[in-house]
Design a protein around this motif. Sequence first.
Motif, PDB file in Angstrom:
ATOM      1  N   LYS A 366       6.013   4.376  15.466  1.00 37.42           N
ATOM      2  CA  LYS A 366       5.025   5.449  15.529  1.00 37.42           C
ATOM      3  C   LYS A 366       4.267   5.535  14.200  1.00 37.42           C
ATOM      4  CE  LYS A 366       7.615   8.499  18.688  1.00 37.42           C
ATOM      5  NZ  LYS A 366       8.781   7.630  18.905  1.00 37.42           N
ATOM      6  N   VAL A 367       2.943   5.631  14.309  1.00 35.19           N
ATOM      7  CA  VAL A 367       2.128   5.844  13.114  1.00 35.19           C
ATOM      8  C   VAL A 367       2.238   7.310  12.715  1.00 35.19           C
ATOM      9  CG1 VAL A 367      -0.180   5.783  12.129  1.00 35.19           C
ATOM     10  CG2 VAL A 367       0.538   3.998  13.728  1.00 35.19           C
ATOM     11  N   THR A 368       2.597   7.576  11.491  1.00 31.91           N
ATOM     12  CA  THR A 368       2.652   8.955  11.002  1.00 31.91           C
ATOM     13  C   THR A 368       1.413   9.326  10.197  1.00 31.91           C
ATOM     14  OG1 THR A 368       4.153   8.055   9.311  1.00 31.91           O
ATOM     15  CG2 THR A 368       5.122   9.380  11.059  1.00 31.91           C
ATOM     16  N   SER A 369       0.624   8.335   9.793  1.00 30.89           N
ATOM     17  CA  SER A 369      -0.659   8.598   9.150  1.00 30.89           C
ATOM     18  C   SER A 369      -1.407   7.280   8.991  1.00 30.89           C
ATOM     19  CB  SER A 369      -0.458   9.239   7.772  1.00 30.89           C
ATOM     20  OG  SER A 369      -1.705   9.519   7.163  1.00 30.89           O
ATOM     21  N   GLY A 370      -2.730   7.341   9.193  1.00 34.82           N
ATOM     22  CA  GLY A 370      -3.581   6.206   8.869  1.00 34.82           C
ATOM     23  C   GLY A 370      -3.561   5.074   9.869  1.00 34.82           C
ATOM     24  N   SER A 371      -3.599   5.382  11.165  1.00 32.96           N
ATOM     25  CA  SER A 371      -3.512   4.320  12.171  1.00 32.96           C
ATOM     26  C   SER A 371      -4.628   3.294  12.024  1.00 32.96           C
ATOM     27  CB  SER A 371      -3.552   4.934  13.577  1.00 32.96           C
ATOM     28  OG  SER A 371      -4.736   5.672  13.778  1.00 32.96           O
ATOM     29  N   SER A 372      -5.815   3.746  11.609  1.00 35.32           N
ATOM     30  CA  SER A 372      -6.943   2.816  11.475  1.00 35.32           C
ATOM     31  C   SER A 372      -6.777   1.886  10.275  1.00 35.32           C
ATOM     32  CB  SER A 372      -8.257   3.593  11.344  1.00 35.32           C
ATOM     33  OG  SER A 372      -8.256   4.378  10.156  1.00 35.32           O
ATOM     34  N   ARG A 373      -5.787   2.162   9.423  1.00 39.04           N
ATOM     35  CA  ARG A 373      -5.578   1.359   8.229  1.00 39.04           C
ATOM     36  C   ARG A 373      -4.322   0.483   8.327  1.00 39.04           C
ATOM     37  NH1 ARG A 373      -7.444   6.363   6.693  1.00 39.04           N
ATOM     38  NH2 ARG A 373      -5.364   7.179   6.237  1.00 39.04           N
ATOM     39  N   ILE A 374      -3.873   0.277   9.559  1.00 39.64           N
ATOM     40  CA  ILE A 374      -2.744  -0.618   9.817  1.00 39.64           C
ATOM     41  C   ILE A 374      -3.218  -1.713  10.754  1.00 39.64           C
ATOM     42  CG2 ILE A 374      -0.410  -0.839  10.742  1.00 39.64           C
ATOM     43  CD1 ILE A 374       0.052   2.094  10.144  1.00 39.64           C
ATOM     44  N   VAL A 376      -2.108  -5.660  12.532  1.00 43.41           N
ATOM     45  CA  VAL A 376      -1.055  -6.641  12.783  1.00 43.41           C
ATOM     46  C   VAL A 376      -1.719  -7.911  13.291  1.00 43.41           C
ATOM     47  CG1 VAL A 376       0.991  -7.215  14.133  1.00 43.41           C
ATOM     48  CG2 VAL A 376       0.667  -4.874  13.310  1.00 43.41           C
ATOM     49  N   GLU A 377      -1.552  -8.992  12.567  1.00 42.86           N
ATOM     50  CA  GLU A 377      -2.073 -10.285  12.988  1.00 42.86           C
ATOM     51  C   GLU A 377      -1.344 -11.381  12.237  1.00 42.86           C
ATOM     52  OE1 GLU A 377      -6.234 -10.196  12.205  1.00 42.86           O
ATOM     53  OE2 GLU A 377      -6.020 -10.065  10.035  1.00 42.86           O
ATOM     54  N   ASN A 378      -1.303 -12.570  12.858  1.00 45.15           N
ATOM     55  CA  ASN A 378      -0.654 -13.734  12.251  1.00 45.15           C
ATOM     56  C   ASN A 378       0.783 -13.429  11.832  1.00 45.15           C
ATOM     57  OD1 ASN A 378      -3.084 -15.236  12.494  1.00 45.15           O
ATOM     58  ND2 ASN A 378      -3.832 -14.355  10.550  1.00 45.15           N
ATOM     59  N   ASN A 379       1.503 -12.679  12.700  1.00 47.58           N
ATOM     60  CA  ASN A 379       2.918 -12.369  12.466  1.00 47.58           C
ATOM     61  C   ASN A 379       3.152 -11.581  11.182  1.00 47.58           C
ATOM     62  OD1 ASN A 379       4.131 -13.790  14.783  1.00 47.58           O
ATOM     63  ND2 ASN A 379       3.347 -15.618  13.765  1.00 47.58           N
ATOM     64  N   ALA A 380       2.188 -10.755  10.824  1.00 50.20           N
ATOM     65  CA  ALA A 380       2.325  -9.940   9.608  1.00 50.20           C
ATOM     66  C   ALA A 380       1.645  -8.595   9.826  1.00 50.20           C
ATOM     67  CB  ALA A 380       1.715 -10.653   8.408  1.00 50.20           C
ATOM     68  N   LEU A 381       2.155  -7.578   9.120  1.00 55.00           N
ATOM     69  CA  LEU A 381       1.589  -6.231   9.174  1.00 55.00           C
ATOM     70  C   LEU A 381       0.985  -5.907   7.813  1.00 55.00           C
ATOM     71  CD1 LEU A 381       3.036  -3.056  10.759  1.00 55.00           C
ATOM     72  CD2 LEU A 381       2.396  -2.986   8.353  1.00 55.00           C
ATOM     73  N   SER A 382      -0.274  -5.442   7.826  1.00 54.77           N
ATOM     74  CA  SER A 382      -0.951  -5.039   6.600  1.00 54.77           C
ATOM     75  C   SER A 382      -1.344  -3.572   6.694  1.00 54.77           C
ATOM     76  CB  SER A 382      -2.206  -5.894   6.375  1.00 54.77           C
ATOM     77  OG  SER A 382      -1.884  -7.267   6.255  1.00 54.77           O
ATOM     78  N   MET A 383      -1.278  -2.859   5.565  1.00 51.80           N
ATOM     79  CA  MET A 383      -1.671  -1.454   5.588  1.00 51.80           C
ATOM     80  C   MET A 383      -2.041  -0.992   4.190  1.00 51.80           C
ATOM     81  SD  MET A 383       1.948   0.577   6.154  1.00 51.80           S
ATOM     82  CE  MET A 383       3.383   0.265   5.127  1.00 51.80           C
ATOM     83  N   ASN A 384      -2.801   0.105   4.168  1.00 47.69           N
ATOM     84  CA  ASN A 384      -3.096   0.818   2.931  1.00 47.69           C
ATOM     85  C   ASN A 384      -3.308   2.274   3.291  1.00 47.69           C
ATOM     86  OD1 ASN A 384      -6.280   1.468   2.899  1.00 47.69           O
ATOM     87  ND2 ASN A 384      -5.944  -0.511   3.905  1.00 47.69           N
ATOM     88  N   ASN A 385      -2.846   3.184   2.432  1.00 46.30           N
ATOM     89  CA  ASN A 385      -2.957   4.623   2.687  1.00 46.30           C
ATOM     90  C   ASN A 385      -2.513   4.940   4.109  1.00 46.30           C
ATOM     91  OD1 ASN A 385      -3.513   7.324   2.315  1.00 46.30           O
ATOM     92  ND2 ASN A 385      -5.721   7.121   2.646  1.00 46.30           N
ATOM     93  N   ALA A 386      -1.337   4.492   4.464  1.00 52.05           N
ATOM     94  CA  ALA A 386      -0.826   4.662   5.829  1.00 52.05           C
ATOM     95  C   ALA A 386       0.692   4.638   5.798  1.00 52.05           C
ATOM     96  CB  ALA A 386      -1.365   3.558   6.737  1.00 52.05           C
ATOM     97  N   ARG A 387       1.278   5.094   6.882  1.00 52.31           N
ATOM     98  CA  ARG A 387       2.730   5.058   7.011  1.00 52.31           C
ATOM     99  C   ARG A 387       3.111   5.042   8.488  1.00 52.31           C
ATOM    100  NH1 ARG A 387       4.387  10.837   7.138  1.00 52.31           N
ATOM    101  NH2 ARG A 387       2.503  12.075   6.795  1.00 52.31           N
ATOM    102  N   PHE A 388       4.278   4.481   8.792  1.00 50.64           N
ATOM    103  CA  PHE A 388       4.762   4.454  10.171  1.00 50.64           C
ATOM    104  C   PHE A 388       6.283   4.471  10.167  1.00 50.64           C
ATOM    105  CE2 PHE A 388       4.738  -0.007   8.989  1.00 50.64           C
ATOM    106  CZ  PHE A 388       5.835  -0.559   9.657  1.00 50.64           C
ATOM    107  N   THR A 389       6.839   4.885  11.294  1.00 52.00           N
ATOM    108  CA  THR A 389       8.288   4.978  11.417  1.00 52.00           C
ATOM    109  C   THR A 389       8.806   3.906  12.361  1.00 52.00           C
ATOM    110  OG1 THR A 389       8.091   6.604  13.208  1.00 52.00           O
ATOM    111  CG2 THR A 389       8.365   7.459  10.965  1.00 52.00           C
ATOM    112  N   ILE A 390      10.081   3.615  12.218  1.00 53.04           N
ATOM    113  CA  ILE A 390      10.796   2.661  13.062  1.00 53.04           C
ATOM    114  C   ILE A 390      11.998   3.388  13.658  1.00 53.04           C
ATOM    115  CG2 ILE A 390      12.063   0.474  13.125  1.00 53.04           C
ATOM    116  CD1 ILE A 390      10.479  -0.402  10.666  1.00 53.04           C
TER     117      ILE A 390
END
Length: 721
Positions: A366-374, A376-390
């Motif tokens: 679940k994205v807890t903030s900044g969904s537009s800044r996360i 996922v491509e090429n088997n990697a996750l990139s983000m800035n000013n964002a957070r998510f839970t597992i």
Amino acid sequence: MNTKLINTKLTLLSSLIIASSFMTGCGSEPDSSAPDIIINIENPDGGGDGGSDGGGSDLHEIANTDLPLIETFGANDTTGFFSADYKALASEAEEGEGGFYYSMAGVYMADGSLDTEGSNWITADADQKMRLGDARFTIAQTVSPLAGDVADPRKDSTPGDGVDDGLSWGELDLSQDYKISFCVVAAPDTASSSDFQIYVDNNTTSEASSIHGGGNVGSRIFNVPVNTLVPGKRVEINIPGDTTLEDGGTLVASKPDLVGTENSFIAMRVSSGGWAVFDDLLIEYQSDVGNNPQPDCASKDSNYKLVNPATGGDDENAPEPEVEGTPFGGLPFTVDLTSDADTLFGEADGADFLSISNDRADPFYKVTSGSSRITVENNALSMNNARFTIGDTGVPSAEATNPSGDIDLSAPYRISMTITDFSSADAADPGKFQVYIDNNTTSSGNSIHGGDSKVIELTPDDVSSLPYELTLEPEFGTANSFLQLRADSRVGNITIENIKIEYTDGAPGADAEWMPNDLNLAGESDIAPAGSLSENEAFSVTLEATGGNMSSSNHNMFFASQKIEMSDFMFTAQISSVTGADIATGNAYRFGIMAMENMDPVADFADLPGWADAGFYVDGDPAALIGSRAQMKPSGSRSRSDIPELEVGDYVRIEIYDDGAEKRVKRYYSKDGIDFVQANSTSDFAATTDSDTWYVGLYAAPGENNITVEFDNISIDPLAP
């Protein structure tokens, strides 16, 4: 650098070693003789970085819609019902946002067009009604900044940014005792795993995703299988108070406390695979009950198969159910980054996603903030000013709130990941990457672990070279834990691969064994109970037994037990095979799963403590297995009924929890161990809220049969708070 270690082990491997690990295959830890490098990381004062995701200064004024609310569903059509032209919010809203009723699923596609296979519509009857199936909608929910940084502030956005102050964003004043009722016009007449649900201040499908949390005092105030609804009768839900499916009917639930605020909204849902038709919805204060008479429900009927809102067609071919995820199966696991962000977070139409283990509609990530800044491509996750839970179910974390996550971290475990890119937006002001345990906020103190919940924070300056292998072994966790990964507002970018969580010393409870007992607790048996265990593992047991008696005056059995210290729990097992049950002996000779308060013999049957069972007995000619459930009543007698749908290979579950001043027991069955159908719910149970020690286990009292029963997929889990 003035630093200190934050309650974790941190291992740094060289780029060469990391490269060699890729050659040995995904999912394995590389061997290394390189020494562990301990990086001391400064823990900022105050537990967070001072950032905020909220927008409290931008909150709009909410104008309440007066109660009683009486809805007859008399719109021209389905799209009209969800428009402001039919009923508008009392609060000011932007153009196109003012509908009092808001469809979250079952009417519209993601792009706003009508769903040609929609499953929620206003019926074509002269006296129109609501047909709700595989769908959900809200009542009196405004558009509010409290929803946070989300694509749709009226869907899947609770608890939002009003958690700390207990704020919601609806137009209903539910801060005093209230009642919700409606006429049931039609419902399925066969067993269903689909539920009719009503939530307060919750626009998700997860009970705990609300300022009210979960459990018996939480946001879901109504939850019954659709096939238990009674056509021609009025459902009555008193908050606080009792819930019945008809006036004067059997109690199906009871809420001890008020659930609501001065600015609440309601959500109604029928989960996947089911449907219901209802009319004459009434929301009123309990002090006003009797002043708002409604039509006789017995006079209602409906041609409910008409009309699909987009095609005008009928419902002869049931619409496809909402996409549901694949349930989380426990550790070890690696975050699947082979698709895209929408798929990962359960937002892609038609795509499979990982879900919470006991709720296929609730995404595991679940994205807890900044969904537009996360991304996922090429088997990697990139983000800035964002957070998510597992693994988070959505209960707002706080210092005194137990987590309700889906990952059992009660045994030693390891978190590992590879950082392939890490930069700050401003090199002079380094950004921070942080990992939290049991904390879905930005303040490390908002957790039962206090400031220790932030187990690590890194800046680009702490990373000597890329790729960078980060390994964490926190020394705390719970049976209901989750993780949060965060890149703060000063991070230019961080890219992560190979995110893995695994146990280091085996799964928790894997070495647990079941204690065999030949019990003579009350009355007598023609054949003394006796048994043995040919397989005795935590999650799998093979039981062989004979004798015993479980009639209304006898309580004697072979019982393989474990003692647990829990007041609210569920006990689940799959009865995967039964052999030797070939003599029809009747329902006094049963076998299955059981929970009982103690194993002390008593002089009279009426003195037995609380116990409840679910399983089979043998009857008929030819002999056949028949599902059964029973429990001890406060009156000193037992109550027993069949579960006709139960078959060998099915899962059975006993759920026991505090229900206000009483203890409630429920029995369930499931064909797949995922979707459970409730077989009963009752507080007519000898146990009390003081009962917090239990013996749970596998039992057999088969009489003259000599049976072998295999139990698999056994679990004992606390109920979410």
